[in-house]
Structure formats: C-alpha cells, structure tokens
Design an enzyme around this catalytic site. Structure first.
Site, PDB file in Angstrom:
ATOM      1  CB  VAL A  21      47.683 -21.783 -62.491  1.00 11.43           C
ATOM      2  CG1 VAL A  21      49.072 -21.166 -62.510  1.00 11.43           C
ATOM      3  CG2 VAL A  21      47.748 -23.229 -62.005  1.00 11.43           C
ATOM      4  NE  ARG A  52      36.196 -23.508 -70.466  1.00 11.52           N
ATOM      5  CZ  ARG A  52      36.697 -24.601 -69.904  1.00 11.52           C
ATOM      6  NH1 ARG A  52      36.956 -25.640 -70.657  1.00 11.52           N
ATOM      7  NH2 ARG A  52      36.920 -24.678 -68.620  1.00 11.52           N
ATOM      8  CB  ILE A 141      59.875 -28.232 -57.325  1.00  8.88           C
ATOM      9  CG1 ILE A 141      58.984 -28.718 -56.181  1.00  8.88           C
ATOM     10  CG2 ILE A 141      61.310 -28.674 -57.125  1.00  8.88           C
ATOM     11  CD1 ILE A 141      58.918 -30.233 -56.077  1.00  8.88           C
ATOM     12  CD  GLU A 195      41.588 -32.081 -62.526  1.00 12.77           C
ATOM     13  OE1 GLU A 195      40.493 -31.783 -63.024  1.00 12.77           O
ATOM     14  OE2 GLU A 195      42.510 -31.273 -62.339  1.00 12.77           O
ATOM     15  CE  LYS A 210      53.297 -32.791 -63.607  1.00 11.91           C
ATOM     16  NZ  LYS A 210      52.547 -33.094 -62.386  1.00 11.91           N
TER      17      LYS A 210
HETATM   18  P1  NAP Z   1      41.723 -24.556 -64.665  1.00 16.32           P
HETATM   19  O1  NAP Z   1      41.509 -24.201 -63.244  1.00 16.32           O
HETATM   20  O2  NAP Z   1      40.883 -25.604 -65.276  1.00 16.32           O
HETATM   21  O3  NAP Z   1      41.585 -23.222 -65.523  1.00 16.32           O
HETATM   22  C1  NAP Z   1      41.602 -23.207 -66.920  1.00 16.32           C
HETATM   23  C2  NAP Z   1      41.266 -21.810 -67.394  1.00 16.32           C
HETATM   24  O4  NAP Z   1      41.416 -21.770 -68.801  1.00 16.32           O
HETATM   25  C3  NAP Z   1      39.839 -21.353 -67.078  1.00 16.32           C
HETATM   26  O5  NAP Z   1      39.828 -20.004 -66.689  1.00 16.32           O
HETATM   27  C4  NAP Z   1      39.106 -21.521 -68.415  1.00 16.32           C
HETATM   28  O6  NAP Z   1      38.081 -20.562 -68.611  1.00 16.32           O
HETATM   29  C5  NAP Z   1      40.235 -21.239 -69.394  1.00 16.32           C
HETATM   30  N1  NAP Z   1      40.033 -21.917 -70.672  1.00 16.32           N
HETATM   31  C6  NAP Z   1      39.972 -23.242 -70.884  1.00 16.32           C
HETATM   32  N2  NAP Z   1      39.747 -23.496 -72.191  1.00 16.32           N
HETATM   33  C7  NAP Z   1      39.662 -22.281 -72.774  1.00 16.32           C
HETATM   34  C8  NAP Z   1      39.418 -21.853 -74.105  1.00 16.32           C
HETATM   35  N3  NAP Z   1      39.222 -22.735 -75.090  1.00 16.32           N
HETATM   36  N4  NAP Z   1      39.397 -20.523 -74.369  1.00 16.32           N
HETATM   37  C9  NAP Z   1      39.577 -19.626 -73.374  1.00 16.32           C
HETATM   38  N5  NAP Z   1      39.810 -19.966 -72.085  1.00 16.32           N
HETATM   39  C10 NAP Z   1      39.838 -21.281 -71.807  1.00 16.32           C
HETATM   40  O7  NAP Z   1      43.252 -25.002 -64.923  1.00 16.32           O
HETATM   41  P2  NAP Z   1      44.503 -24.797 -63.956  1.00 16.32           P
HETATM   42  O8  NAP Z   1      44.450 -25.819 -62.883  1.00 16.32           O
HETATM   43  O9  NAP Z   1      44.640 -23.363 -63.608  1.00 16.32           O
HETATM   44  O10 NAP Z   1      45.698 -25.258 -64.918  1.00 16.32           O
HETATM   45  C11 NAP Z   1      46.187 -24.413 -65.950  1.00 16.32           C
HETATM   46  C12 NAP Z   1      47.457 -25.019 -66.547  1.00 16.32           C
HETATM   47  O11 NAP Z   1      48.436 -25.109 -65.527  1.00 16.32           O
HETATM   48  C13 NAP Z   1      47.286 -26.440 -67.094  1.00 16.32           C
HETATM   49  O12 NAP Z   1      48.111 -26.613 -68.207  1.00 16.32           O
HETATM   50  C14 NAP Z   1      47.793 -27.307 -65.954  1.00 16.32           C
HETATM   51  O13 NAP Z   1      48.275 -28.555 -66.396  1.00 16.32           O
HETATM   52  C15 NAP Z   1      48.906 -26.442 -65.415  1.00 16.32           C
HETATM   53  N6  NAP Z   1      49.246 -26.702 -64.018  1.00 16.32           N
HETATM   54  C16 NAP Z   1      48.282 -26.632 -63.066  1.00 16.32           C
HETATM   55  C17 NAP Z   1      48.613 -26.858 -61.751  1.00 16.32           C
HETATM   56  C18 NAP Z   1      47.574 -26.791 -60.676  1.00 16.32           C
HETATM   57  O14 NAP Z   1      47.917 -26.992 -59.502  1.00 16.32           O
HETATM   58  N7  NAP Z   1      46.318 -26.487 -60.975  1.00 16.32           N
HETATM   59  C19 NAP Z   1      49.952 -27.172 -61.412  1.00 16.32           C
HETATM   60  C20 NAP Z   1      50.921 -27.209 -62.414  1.00 16.32           C
HETATM   61  C21 NAP Z   1      50.558 -26.968 -63.722  1.00 16.32           C
HETATM   62  P3  NAP Z   1      36.751 -20.502 -67.660  1.00 16.32           P
HETATM   63  O15 NAP Z   1      37.273 -19.952 -66.344  1.00 16.32           O
HETATM   64  O16 NAP Z   1      35.862 -19.571 -68.342  1.00 16.32           O
HETATM   65  O17 NAP Z   1      36.276 -21.913 -67.570  1.00 16.32           O
END
Ligand code: NAP
Length: 438
Positions: A21, A52, A141, A195, A210
């Site tokens: 995202v 990270r 949505i 996942e 949710k």
């Molecule tokens: P993601 O792909 O796993 O990305 C997480 C990001 O956060 C990565 O860039 C990671 O860094 C960084 N991160 C994690 N822990 C960290 C820390 N301790 N310090 C600094 N950076 C850190 O996650 P995502 O899918 O984008 O989801 C992000 C949020 O959106 C979550 O809350 C999720 O529930 C929500 N969400 C996601 C979706 C979806 O479709 N993916 C939909 C709705 C809501 P690195 O890149 O260095 O690993």
C-alpha cells in the site's frame, strides 16, 4: 473560503511503511501532486518514508533519499502521518507520538484499531487532530465515511459484510472449481490473495477486526476485537459448498453486526463472523472472487450495498489518499473531522442471544422413525422446522441417509442445545454441519 494551494504553506507528510500500500500511496503523491494540492488546498510535501530495510529492492517511484529507518524522528517533523506498516508495535507508539506532536494521522491498520482504537481516538481528540481510517475496512470501498457521516442522522439496524477477500476467493474457488479447502488456499497463495501464513484470514481474525470497527461506528458503542464471536472457514469442506448449492445458497464468510434485544428485553449489539448460507438471490451471493461488499440496513434509508475491491495496493491507496485530502483540508480551513462517537454505550451481547435460521446436516440410520426422533428433540427446544430434505446412501449392506433440516428463526442458544441432544441419539451417526442462513 475557497481552497487554494498557492496561499497555504505546504504540509509535511510522513509515510510509515513502503510495502504493497505504501508504495502506491507514494506513487500517487509523486505523480498526482498538483491535483492533490488543488483538492486539499495545500501542497503535500513528502518528507520521508519509514521502512525496516534501506537496502530492499523498491519501485523506482520511491526516492531512496527519503527512506529512513528512524520512524520516531520522522513522525516528529510531520504535519500528517500516514501509517502503513501494519501490526501493533511500533505502529501504536508511532501513531501516539505523531498525535502528541500535533500531526493528523491516516491509517489502514485494522488490527491496531480493533485492539487499541479507543486509546488512539482519545489521544487524537485530546490533541485536536484527525485520526482517519477509511482503508482499514474493505480496502477501496467507502464504508467508514458513509456509516460514520452519511448515516449519522439515521439508525443503523444491521451491517452484513464480506470483508475478507482471501476467504471469499477461497470459498468461491471451492464452489466454481470444486476444490477442497487446502487446495483453494494454496491457489489463493499462488495468486497473491493469501499470505504465506493465512491464519489471520482463514480463522476469521481479519474479518473480526473489521466487524469490530464497523459495529463501533454503526452503533455508537465501543466494540473490541474480543467482543466478536468468531468462526473461520477452516472446518468447511467441499461437501458443505456442494450442499449449500443444492439447497439454493452460496457459502460466504460473513461479518454481521446488529442491534438485538435479549429475551429479557435488554437492548444491545451482536457482532459475529461466521460461515453463513446466503440465499442465491441475495445481493451478497453474487460477490465473487476476492471482492468485498458491505450491506447496511438502516431505519430510514432502508437497504444499502457497497461493493468493490477490498485489498490491493492501488485500491487501498485510493482510500488512504481520500483520507489524506480530507485531513489536509481540515488543517487548511481549520477545524477537524468527526471524533469517536460512543455515547450509546450499548452492551455487547453474548452470541447465544443471536437469532437466525439454521441448516443442520445429519448423517443418520436409514430406518423408520428417525425423522420423528430428531424432530422431537428440536420441538423440545422450541426450534421449529421449516423444511427437511432426505437423501439415501448405500454402501454394501449399510444404508444411511443425509438429513438436511432448515429451521425457522431460533435463538442460537436453543439451536446449540438441540444439536447437542440430537448428536447423542443412537440413530444419528454424525452431525455433519450446522450453518446459519442469512
Ligand atoms: P507490507 O506490504 O507488509 O508493507 C509493510 C511496510 O512497513 C514495509 O515497507 C516495511 O518495511 C514497513 N515496516 C514494517 N515494520 C516496520 C518497522 N518496525 N519500522 C519501519 N518500517 C516497518 O504491508 P501492506 O500490505 O502494505 O499493509 C500495510 C497496512 O495496510 C496494514 O495495516 C494492512 O493491514 C493495511 N491494509 C493492507 C491492504 C492490502 O491490500 N495490502 C488492504 C487494506 C489494508 P520493509 O519494506 O523494509 O520491509
């Protein structure tokens, strides 16, 4: 006052997380900067992106000089913090720190909100800043804003949603491709819908988070993750899916939040996540693949349905950026958006108070009087039968039958007691499944 980005100093935006995202949010901030500034009333200056790992491969749209592993310092120099790292810590500490420093926060983090929402809302309220989270429920949505703002003058009676795309995809492929659960989960993983560890999805935790957020908004009541009665999809079989179809239903993992009244006349809310038989002519039955949909019933508005993509980088970024524009507008024009509304403070009722129709599938001996014995156990608990369907199976000398009993609306507590009583009858070989019918 008209919004004009030329007259307001730029606002500093920090993005925490640059994954699925975060990358799409950064992309739109970079490529749509002028348009977003015109809509928000101020330029959005991206001051840093916390990650990270500084060395990980990233989309070239992300300017590497903006990357930092020092998220704590980053939030202190921002006017708006966009939290997209997920998980509880350090996201929680960083959101609180941002708020204490006077930054507005936009987050997509349902796990954090379902666990610690009230503390975060209170902190944002005390600091006079916005905490927006449209992307936390059903991705692209618009559902948080409609429930929180558009329906603020109505009484929401019930919210029913398919809010987890992974499980919807899995159940859909079990139905369309005839796959078993394990195989369908593997396919969802291969396509990037699930996942590597699918527990949060298939056990219903993601949908429960949710459901808690939606119930809190809809009923002006604090509902925590632990208040949600949760059953995932792991016990479902290909047979359950086939029987659902044979009886004119589609099997869906539903999040249901509703107003309810106990037998003693106490008002409250019921919130549950469970596999449910949806009649095939209901709008939610047509929600296929990884799509999400939320069906809202309100006293004056009647039935409303919201449908779209519940996940994915670009769709989720749409919801995040909508929030970002809103909170920036508030900073430009003064004031802030709605705060938490929990004045109704309704009790969250025990799942046993839920009332539903049920479909009970039993494997029984094929001999006279079986149905009468089963029916008398239902009658003893005041559970009345709407329909019965019987199918015979023979294997060598052994003849058994499948009984599919659909009940009229009954309290969950009575249904559980009935199933327990039926399961010990000598003519009943197995209670194969018990599913609520929407
Ligand atoms: P993601 O792909 O796993 O990305 C997480 C990001 O956060 C990565 O860039 C990671 O860094 C960084 N991160 C994690 N822990 C960290 C820390 N301790 N310090 C600094 N950076 C850190 O996650 P995502 O899918 O984008 O989801 C992000 C949020 O959106 C979550 O809350 C999720 O529930 C929500 N969400 C996601 C979706 C979806 O479709 N993916 C939909 C709705 C809501 P690195 O890149 O260095 O690993």
């Amino acid at each position: 006052m008209a919004l004009s980005p030329g007259t307001h100093p730029p606002l500093r935006v920090a993005v925490l997380g640059c994954g699925v995202v975060g990358t799409e949010v950064v992309r739109r901030l970079v490529t749509e900067g002028d348009e977003l500034a015109a809509r928000a009333g101020a330029r959005l200056e991206l001051v840093g992106v916390a990650v990270r790992s500084l060395d990980a491969e990233r989309d070239p749209v992300v300017d590497r000089s903006l990357l930092t592993t020092d998220a704590e310092s980053l939030v202190e120099k921002a006017d708006v913090v966009v939290e997209l790292m997920g998980g509880i810590e350090p996201a929680r500490t960083l959101v609180l720190r941002a708020v204490e420093h006077g930054a507005s926060v936009v987050t997509a983090n349902k796990a954090l909100l379902a666990q610690d929402g009230p503390a975060l809302y209170d902190a944002a309220d005390a600091a006079g800043v916005d905490l927006y989270f449209e992307a936390a429920v059903a991705g692209a949505i618009p559902i948080v804003r409609p429930v929180r703002e558009s329906l603020a003058g109505d009484t929401v009676l019930r919210v029913v949603g398919i809010v987890n795309g992974t499980t919807n995809y899995v159940l859909d492929s079990m139905s369309t491709a005839g796959l078993g659960l394990e195989q369908a989960v593997k396919e969802a993983q291969a396509l990037g819908y699930a996942e590597a560890d699918p527990t949060a999805d298939v056990e219903g935790y993601d949908a429960a988070a949710k459901a808690a957020i939606l119930a809190s908004l809809a009923f002006h009541t604090r509902v925590a993750l632990g208040d949600v009665d949760r059953v995932g999809i792991t016990a479902l079989t290909a047979d359950d899916v086939t029987w659902a179809e044979r009886t004119g239903h589609v099997l869906k993992l539903l999040a249901v939040a509703e107003r309810a009244r106990t037998a003693e006349g106490r008002d409250g809310v019921l919130v549950r996540v469970q596999p449910t038989l949806v009649p095939s002519d209901h709008p939610l039955a047509g929600v296929r693949q990884a799509f999400n949909a939320v069906f809202v019933e309100a006293e004056a508005a009647g039935e409303l349905m919201f449908y779209g993509r519940g996940a994915g980088g670009a769709p989720t970024a749409s919801a995040v950026l909508g929030d970002l524009v809103s909170v920036v507008r508030h900073r430009v024009l003064g004031g802030k958006g709605p705060v938490e509304s929990s004045h109704a403070d309704l009790p969250v009722l025990d799942g046993g108070e839920a009332r539903s129709r049920y479909q009970v599938r039993l494997e029984v001996d094929d001999r006279p009087g079986v149905l009468a014995r089963v029916a008398s156990e239902l009658a003893a608990q005041d559970v009345s039968i709407e329909s019965v369907r019987q199918t015979l199976q023979t294997s060598g000398d052994d003849a058994s039958a499948t009984l599919v009993i659909t009940t009229h609306t009954a309290p969950d507590r009575a249904l559980r007691a009935t199933v327990e009583a039926v399961s010990v009858l000598d003519v009943v070989r197995r209670v194969v499944s018990v599913l609520p019918v929407l």
